[in-house]
Design an enzyme around this catalytic site. Sequence first.
Site, PDB file in Angstrom:
ATOM      1  N   SER A 245       0.791  -1.233   0.000  1.00  0.00           N
ATOM      2  CA  SER A 245       0.000   0.000   0.000  1.00  0.00           C
ATOM      3  C   SER A 245       0.821   1.280   0.000  1.00  0.00           C
ATOM      4  O   SER A 245       0.290   2.357  -0.253  1.00  0.00           O
ATOM      5  CB  SER A 245      -0.954   0.024   1.203  1.00  0.00           C
ATOM      6  OG  SER A 245      -0.239   0.099   2.419  1.00  0.00           O
ATOM      7  N   LYS A 290      -6.846   4.296   7.735  1.00  0.00           N
ATOM      8  CA  LYS A 290      -5.653   5.064   7.361  1.00  0.00           C
ATOM      9  C   LYS A 290      -5.904   6.571   7.475  1.00  0.00           C
ATOM     10  O   LYS A 290      -5.000   7.326   7.850  1.00  0.00           O
ATOM     11  CB  LYS A 290      -5.211   4.676   5.949  1.00  0.00           C
ATOM     12  CG  LYS A 290      -4.681   3.248   5.881  1.00  0.00           C
ATOM     13  CD  LYS A 290      -4.301   2.825   4.473  1.00  0.00           C
ATOM     14  CE  LYS A 290      -3.794   1.399   4.472  1.00  0.00           C
ATOM     15  NZ  LYS A 290      -3.429   0.916   3.115  1.00  0.00           N
TER      16      LYS A 290
END
Length: 348
Positions: A245, A290
Amino acid sequence: MTKQRAKWPYVLLIILIILVVILEFVQVPYYVHKPGTADKLESMVHVKGGYQDQGTMRLVTIYEIKANLLQYLIAKYDFNKYTDVYKVSQIQLPDETQQELNVRNLNDMKTAQDSATYVAYKAAGRNPTIKQLGIKVLDINSEMPAKKVLEPSDLIIEANGKPIHTINDFKKEIKGAKAGQKVQLKIKRGNETKTVSTQLAKFPKDWQTSGQSDEVGLGIVESDDVKVSVTPPVTFNTQGIGGPSAGLMMTLEIYNQLTPSDLSKGYNICGTGTMDFDGTVGPIGGIEEKIVAANKEGVDIFFAPVADHEAKDAEATVKDIHSKIKVVPVKTFDDALNYLKNLKEKKS
């Protein structure tokens, strides 16, 4: 009667100790996910002789742990909507061990570093090159003969005496093969090169895909292993962080160190998204957690993939937690690059 009552505190203490042991040491088939950290990339990515940032580029993580009973109960009944519980089957592949999961996650990070390096150096006009090294073994199904001779992290470089550079090379070599057919593999294991022999076999049911129930092979999860060569060299110290990611943000950090015009311009910048070798930014999941992690670090700008509605989910989370983060949707590295190039300097 007084002596009999005096025993009860000890009995309760023993019961409490047993309960604590059960809660701490009994593993359950679940993972706990919650917001992790938003870490500065300048300490993880270093281009030799590169330029310094005025602002900050960050990668963002999710805290993921195989839960014991206590951790599961806390997460399950935690009313924080950004703490989630997932079944093992939602995180691990069929028949995948914890060791194999760790190998896969670290390989995903290595692939992200390779693609980030290639895209950034190419965008900066530094002419990177790619060499295909072979097939990295990430997981071997326990029901397959290859389990006896292969290990996670092995690199397959030959099959039946023919060089193997990519997964497609191996598929061509065994095309039309039958179950039980022997195959000789040359592999690299650490610093050692060795030859092993095994049989191809029909894939177990949980590995079969629709219309391919008669397919045979080694029964491995694999990845093309490559070497990206660049000048000046770049090194990574991602401190055991796994997964793909951070691809987009590592690409931006590398490019920023390669070029004299600072992209960060005094801003605190974060984001998520995989990076393909063609510059495409892919979705990764967990973007809500996140955003929460980035908000704790006072992030100004957050790049989010357009794919799978992740940018929209990020914007919804920003609104929900009353954050001031500016979410920037991106499809490609160029989208993020052009946004930063056109960004005005942050006022102090």
